[in-house]
Design a protein around this motif. Structure first.
Motif, PDB file in Angstrom:
ATOM      1  N   LYS A  13       2.425  -1.147   1.123  1.00  0.00           N
ATOM      2  CA  LYS A  13       2.588  -0.720  -0.262  1.00  0.00           C
ATOM      3  C   LYS A  13       1.861   0.593  -0.466  1.00  0.00           C
ATOM      4  O   LYS A  13       0.654   0.698  -0.234  1.00  0.00           O
ATOM      5  CB  LYS A  13       2.036  -1.772  -1.230  1.00  0.00           C
ATOM      6  CG  LYS A  13       2.215  -1.389  -2.701  1.00  0.00           C
ATOM      7  CD  LYS A  13       3.684  -1.226  -3.075  1.00  0.00           C
ATOM      8  CE  LYS A  13       3.852  -0.839  -4.527  1.00  0.00           C
ATOM      9  NZ  LYS A  13       5.292  -0.641  -4.880  1.00  0.00           N
ATOM     10  N   GLU A  14       2.618   1.588  -0.916  1.00  0.00           N
ATOM     11  CA  GLU A  14       2.064   2.916  -1.185  1.00  0.00           C
ATOM     12  C   GLU A  14       2.179   3.230  -2.668  1.00  0.00           C
ATOM     13  O   GLU A  14       3.182   2.910  -3.304  1.00  0.00           O
ATOM     14  CB  GLU A  14       2.809   3.974  -0.364  1.00  0.00           C
ATOM     15  CG  GLU A  14       2.659   3.788   1.143  1.00  0.00           C
ATOM     16  CD  GLU A  14       3.554   4.714   1.945  1.00  0.00           C
ATOM     17  OE1 GLU A  14       4.426   5.364   1.323  1.00  0.00           O
ATOM     18  OE2 GLU A  14       3.388   4.777   3.174  1.00  0.00           O
ATOM     19  N   THR A  19      -2.078   4.512   0.385  1.00  0.00           N
ATOM     20  CA  THR A  19      -1.611   3.282   1.030  1.00  0.00           C
ATOM     21  C   THR A  19      -2.584   2.156   0.719  1.00  0.00           C
ATOM     22  O   THR A  19      -3.688   2.099   1.270  1.00  0.00           O
ATOM     23  CB  THR A  19      -1.480   3.472   2.552  1.00  0.00           C
ATOM     24  OG1 THR A  19      -0.594   4.565   2.810  1.00  0.00           O
ATOM     25  CG2 THR A  19      -0.925   2.213   3.211  1.00  0.00           C
ATOM     26  N   THR A  58       6.774  -1.182  -0.303  1.00  0.00           N
ATOM     27  CA  THR A  58       7.367   0.089   0.116  1.00  0.00           C
ATOM     28  C   THR A  58       8.161  -0.113   1.398  1.00  0.00           C
ATOM     29  O   THR A  58       9.268   0.411   1.555  1.00  0.00           O
ATOM     30  CB  THR A  58       6.259   1.143   0.348  1.00  0.00           C
ATOM     31  OG1 THR A  58       5.457   1.242  -0.837  1.00  0.00           O
ATOM     32  CG2 THR A  58       6.849   2.499   0.678  1.00  0.00           C
ATOM     33  N   ARG A  59       7.573  -0.886   2.302  1.00  0.00           N
ATOM     34  CA  ARG A  59       8.247  -1.249   3.552  1.00  0.00           C
ATOM     35  C   ARG A  59       7.816  -2.660   3.929  1.00  0.00           C
ATOM     36  O   ARG A  59       6.796  -3.158   3.460  1.00  0.00           O
ATOM     37  CB  ARG A  59       7.866  -0.290   4.691  1.00  0.00           C
ATOM     38  CG  ARG A  59       8.383   1.122   4.548  1.00  0.00           C
ATOM     39  CD  ARG A  59       8.021   1.968   5.768  1.00  0.00           C
ATOM     40  NE  ARG A  59       6.572   2.090   5.948  1.00  0.00           N
ATOM     41  CZ  ARG A  59       5.822   2.945   5.268  1.00  0.00           C
ATOM     42  NH1 ARG A  59       6.353   3.732   4.353  1.00  0.00           N
ATOM     43  NH2 ARG A  59       4.520   3.019   5.496  1.00  0.00           N
TER      44      ARG A  59
END
Length: 267
Positions: A13-14, A19, A58-59
Motif C-alpha cells: 500500500k502506497e 510505502t 496498491t499491489r
C-alpha cells in the motif's frame, strides 16, 4: 499441515509515494491465533485495513480459503466471514448491552433495515443475545446502558457483538489497549474462549498477552515483515529487539522502550 484460512501475497500500500505496507506475505492457518506486532508506525493497522478492504491495496493479492477476494468491498468481506474489531470501542453508547448485541444479530441475519416491523419481532433474538452476553461475562449487565459500563466491559461487549456475526476469521485490533492488568487478564481469557472453533488474527502491543495467547507471530517494521515464528523465536531475534529497543549504543531507549520492557517481562 493445517490449511491456510487467509493468505496475503506481496501486499503493498502506497500513499502519495510513501510505502506504508511493503510487499507483505502473510499466511494464517486454520484454527490458530496469529499476532501481528511491531513498533508504532510499522503498518499493522494498515495491513488490517487492507485485509478487510477498508483500504484497497496498491499491489498484491488476498486469498480467503483459496478464493481471491482482493476485488471485494468491505461489506462483502464481512459476509464471507471475516469480521474485525477496532482500536476504539465501537458500540452504541446510549443503547443497552442487549440492544447492542441485537443490532449485530439483525445485521447478521439481514434484517437491519426492516423499519416496518414491530419492535416485538426482535424479541426472538433475545435468547441468543443473552447467550452471547453470558459468553463474555456480561449477562448481569444486559439492561445496562453501554455508556455506564467500565471500559473493559465495553471492550467485552464489542467482542460479543463481533461474535454475533458468526465470524470464521476474527480480526482483533489492539483488544487490550488502555486496560489495567485485571481487565487485560479478563480479555485474554475471552479471546482464548472466542478462538475455540475459529481463527484469530490480532494486532496487539502487549507482548505479555501475545506470549500467552498466540501460536504464531509476524513482526512488522517499516511496513515490511521482519521476522516470523512462535513467541520464543521472534523474541530472541536480535532484529526484533533492535526495532523495539532502538539502536544499540545510541544512548537512547528509543520510542519503543515500553515495548522492550514487555519483551523482557514476557519471557
Amino acid at each position: 499441515m493445517t490449511r491456510p484460512v487467509l493468505e496475503a501475497r506481496n501486499l503493498t500500500k502506497e500513499f502519495s509515494g510513501f510505502t506504508a505496507v511493503d510487499d507483505v506475505d502473510l499466511l494464517i492457518s486454520e484454527g490458530s491465533i496469529h499476532a501481528l506486532i511491531g513498533p508504532n508506525g510499522a503498518g499493522k493497522t494498515t495491513v488490517f485495513n487492507l485485509l478487510t478492504k477498508f483500504l484497497q491495496p496498491t499491489r498484491g493479492q488476498i486469498l480467503f480459503h483459496g478464493e481471491d477476494i482482493t476485488p471485494l468491498k468491505s461489506a462483502a468481506i464481512a459476509r464471507k466471514g471475516i469480521v474485525r474489531s477496532f482500536q476504539i470501542s465501537a458500540v452504541f453508547p446510549h443503547m443497552t448491552a442487549l440492544e447492542n448485541i441485537r443490532v449485530a444479530l439483525q445485521t447478521a441475519e439481514g434484517s437491519s433495515y426492516s423499519f416496518w416491523k414491530s419492535g416485538n419481532s426482535l424479541h426472538k433474538l433475545n435468547e441468543r443475545c443473552m447467550e452471547l452476553l453470558e459468553s463474555v461475562g456480561l449477562a448481569e449487565f444486559a439492561n445496562t446502558t453501554t455508556v455506564e459500563l467500565a471500559y473493559g466491559r465495553k471492550r467485552a461487549l464489542e467482542l460479543a457483538t463481533t461474535l454475533a456475526m458468526e465470524p470464521q476469521l476474527l480480526l482483533l485490533d489492539e483488544p487490550t489497549q488502555g486496560m489495567g492488568s485485571e481487565d487485560v487478564d479478563r480479555v485474554v481469557a475471552l479471546v482464548r474462549k472466542a478462538a475455540q472453533g475459529r481463527t484469530v488474527l490480532m494486532v496487539e502491543h502487549n507482548l505479555s498477552v501475545v506470549s500467552k495467547l498466540c501460536d504464531r507471530i509476524t513482526v512488522l517494521a517499516q511496513g515490511a515483515v521482519l521476522a516470523e515464528g512462535d513467541y520464543h523465536t521472534v523474541s530472541a531475534d536480535p532484529r526484533v529487539r533492535e526495532v523495539y529497543m532502538g539502536s544499540a549504543g545510541s544512548g537512547e531507549r528509543g520510542s519503543q522502550g515500553a515495548a522492550s520492557d514487555n519483551v523482557e517481562a514476557a519471557q
